[in-house]
Design an enzyme around this catalytic site. Structure first.
Site, PDB file in Angstrom:
ATOM      1  N   ASP A 161       0.835  -1.194   0.000  1.00 54.22           N
ATOM      2  CA  ASP A 161       0.000   0.000   0.000  1.00 54.22           C
ATOM      3  C   ASP A 161       0.875   1.251   0.000  1.00 54.22           C
ATOM      4  O   ASP A 161       1.832   1.354   0.784  1.00 54.22           O
ATOM      5  CB  ASP A 161      -0.897   0.044   1.235  1.00 54.22           C
ATOM      6  CG  ASP A 161      -1.890  -1.109   1.278  1.00 54.22           C
ATOM      7  OD1 ASP A 161      -2.176  -1.666   0.204  1.00 54.22           O
ATOM      8  OD2 ASP A 161      -2.345  -1.442   2.383  1.00 54.22           O
ATOM      9  N   ASP A 190      -0.477  -3.577  -4.473  1.00 59.02           N
ATOM     10  CA  ASP A 190      -1.768  -3.742  -3.823  1.00 59.02           C
ATOM     11  C   ASP A 190      -2.557  -2.454  -3.988  1.00 59.02           C
ATOM     12  O   ASP A 190      -2.896  -2.085  -5.100  1.00 59.02           O
ATOM     13  CB  ASP A 190      -1.587  -4.136  -2.364  1.00 59.02           C
ATOM     14  CG  ASP A 190      -2.885  -4.657  -1.734  1.00 59.02           C
ATOM     15  OD1 ASP A 190      -3.896  -4.756  -2.453  1.00 59.02           O
ATOM     16  OD2 ASP A 190      -2.894  -4.955  -0.537  1.00 59.02           O
ATOM     17  N   ASP A 194      -5.342   2.282   1.832  1.00 54.64           N
ATOM     18  CA  ASP A 194      -6.220   1.354   2.545  1.00 54.64           C
ATOM     19  C   ASP A 194      -6.441   1.814   3.981  1.00 54.64           C
ATOM     20  O   ASP A 194      -5.485   2.240   4.664  1.00 54.64           O
ATOM     21  CB  ASP A 194      -5.610  -0.049   2.566  1.00 54.64           C
ATOM     22  CG  ASP A 194      -5.943  -0.843   1.311  1.00 54.64           C
ATOM     23  OD1 ASP A 194      -6.608  -0.298   0.411  1.00 54.64           O
ATOM     24  OD2 ASP A 194      -5.516  -2.013   1.231  1.00 54.64           O
ATOM     25  N   ARG A 243     -12.140  -0.272  -6.800  1.00 54.43           N
ATOM     26  CA  ARG A 243     -11.960   0.238  -5.437  1.00 54.43           C
ATOM     27  C   ARG A 243     -11.617   1.727  -5.433  1.00 54.43           C
ATOM     28  O   ARG A 243     -10.517   2.133  -5.060  1.00 54.43           O
ATOM     29  CB  ARG A 243     -10.890  -0.550  -4.675  1.00 54.43           C
ATOM     30  CG  ARG A 243     -11.199  -2.032  -4.575  1.00 54.43           C
ATOM     31  CD  ARG A 243     -10.202  -2.749  -3.678  1.00 54.43           C
ATOM     32  NE  ARG A 243     -10.484  -4.186  -3.601  1.00 54.43           N
ATOM     33  CZ  ARG A 243      -9.836  -5.044  -2.832  1.00 54.43           C
ATOM     34  NH1 ARG A 243      -8.849  -4.613  -2.062  1.00 54.43           N
ATOM     35  NH2 ARG A 243     -10.152  -6.326  -2.830  1.00 54.43           N
TER      36      ARG A 243
END
Length: 520
Positions: A161, A190, A194, A243
């Site tokens: 991340d 990734d 997040d 996302r």
């Protein structure tokens, strides 16, 4: 829009649980909006001021950032860490102390509070190195680039991340940052941002998120539902598979964002999550809002959005798009004040202001941007007075869409390890250099394109090298304008297929990070 808040957080959680069952939500976070520079949910629950009022420390390596954290009197002593240069694995070592809990190969803001991390000077780039916030509060991350962080391959950092927050984090403002990847999970990456395990009262504003399989999530699984109260505004999401973000439970507010090339899905509201989606601009994308990859549906309230060349797949098992005519299925109350730009203005405003090294420009409320008004609680955005200033632009940066993104490029020569395409990829961490101190790089299109201004951005560590130059009509060879120094350049409004920036003098090998072109 500002609302008095009278109930405690436990009451708010009960209201969320009721909303998950009924499709409605009553939001009552714990405090009124603060007066600091933070916006959105980061401005409530006591506000987010970072290290305001604390010592200012300059850092050029990851080890120096860690040392600044560890040299405080306590883990809550306010501090402003001004960062310049490239932070990478080679210069990020663990530092020990009673006021910190750092680690090697990652910037770990763990069990700390009252910290501002801000890029200054010629820029701050966290290269293949993520920023991890854990068990911390009152954090500001501003004006930095975080790029190419991997969870597999080599080197790895922060679970892949760019920015990750988890485990009882609250009141974080991430502002004017550039988060970049170079592919999806198959390439070792990734997410770009997040938020997990009880992360609350976070704002992401005026930032760019590009070239990733995953933009980010709120909640790591269908049972991790404690993270909530997140604001996303005036951000650019570009070339993202999905996302933007993925919401599992909780509440989020998305307004005035510019979404371009969302390849599979966009805002994914799941497991009873509530999304308020206001005045955003969605372009050249698929399934920009809905519940995807599950039957555990979420909710949304929509208003004022523009859907420009958006396609929608058919509803089915584990696929519940909000379109082709998105309608609200809940109502969401917002506890802070905010102003909405018209969705039609969002592309130009966001392009001119979002991301690192844009002068912290913000919307002026009239379809344009302005420099921020500095207040005593805001973070400084320049180096200490003893440091010479960098070369200023020749004029204010233009607004509108950067026409170089998605165009082609060529030039006269390129130094080893550089490419012409690096000058038009939207990534300040990559650059083109000629094989000597002079040379040219060009932007080219398949059809005639109108250009009236360009911006030349030098790479971090090479600011001030560019001396004399010419901007040339690549179709005819005519010199449009000439001058010296990088920055914003006005040219006669010209329709052409190719425009060339020709460096005729330099103090060292030039490094052109971005050759931006604009019509307005």
């Amino acid at each position: 829009m500002r609302r008095a808040v009278a109930l405690r957080l436990s009451t708010a959680l009960a209201a969320m649980a009721l909303g998950a069952a009924t499709g409605a939500v009553l939001l009552v976070p714990g405090a009124s909006a603060a007066t600091s520079g933070a916006t959105g949910y980061a401005s409530v629950n006591g506000g987010t001021t970072g290290g305001a009022g604390g010592q200012t420390v300059h850092a050029g390596t990851g080890a120096e950032i860690n040392a600044a954290l560890c040299n405080r009197a306590s883990s809550s002593t306010p501090i402003i860490i001004q960062v310049e240069g490239t932070i990478n694995h080679g210069n990020t070592a663990k530092v020990s102390g009673s006021s910190c809990n750092t680690a090697a190969d990652v910037i770990d803001l763990k069990q700390v509070s009252n910290v501002t991390l801000v890029g200054v000077g010629s820029g701050a780039v966290f290269d293949q190195l993520g920023i991890h916030v854990r068990e911390s509060s009152n954090i500001i991350i501003q004006n930095v680039t975080v790029q190419n962080v991997k969870k597999s391959g080599s080197p790895t950092s922060n679970g892949g991340d760019a920015i990750g927050m988890e485990s009882d984090v609250h009141n974080v403002w991430v502002d004017h940052v550039s988060l970049l990847a170079s592919g999806g999970e198959d390439q070792g990456y990734d997410s770009l941002m997040d938020l997990k395990n009880n992360t609350r009262y976070v704002t992401l504003s005026y930032s760019t998120l590009r070239n990733s399989g995953r933009g980010g999530l709120v909640g790591s699984s269908d049972t991790d539902l404690a993270s909530s109260f997140i604001t996303y505004h005036h951000n650019l999401y570009q070339n993202i598979d999905s996302r933007t973000p993925l919401l599992r439970g909780g509440t989020a507010h998305m307004y005035n964002n510019y979404y371009v090339s969302l390849n599979k899905s966009g805002i994914n509201s799941r497991v009873g999550a509530h999304a308020k989606v206001d005045n955003n601009y969605f372009k050249d994308s698929q399934d920009v809002l809905g519940t995807f990859y599950t039957d555990l549906t979420g909710y949304w309230q929509v208003s004022g959005n523009i859907y420009d060349n958006v396609t929608w797949t058919g509803a089915g098992s584990e696929n519940h798009p909000a379109g082709p005519n998105p309608q609200s299925n809940t109502t969401v109350s917002i506890p802070y004040s905010y102003s909405l730009d018209n969705a039609s203005c969002v592309p130009s405003i966001v392009t001119a202001s979002a991301g690192a090294d844009k002068g912290l420009r913000v919307s002026d409320g009239n379809c344009s941007t302005q420099s921020p008004t500095q207040s005593p609680t805001q973070t400084p955005t320049t180096k200490p007075p003893t440091t010479p200033p960098t070369t200023p632009p020749t004029s204010a940066p233009p607004g509108g869409t950067n026409l170089s993104l998605g165009a082609g490029a060529d030039g006269s020569s390129k130094a080893s390890g550089t490419s012409y395409g690096n000058a038009i990829d939207g990534n300040l961490g990559t650059y083109w250099s000629p094989s000597g101190t002079t040379g040219s790089v060009s932007v080219k299109w398949g059809s005639a394109t109108t250009v009236s201004s360009v911006v030349i951005r030098e790479a971090s560590g090479a600011v001030g090298r560019i001396g004399s130059w010419q901007v040339v009509n690549g179709d005819t060879g005519a010199v449009l304008t000439s001058g010296s120094g990088a920055g914003a350049i006005t040219v006669p409004r010209t329709s052409l297929k190719k425009i060339t920036f020709q460096i005729t003098g330099a103090s060292g090998t030039p490094q052109v990070a971005e050759f931006e072109t604009y019509a307005g």
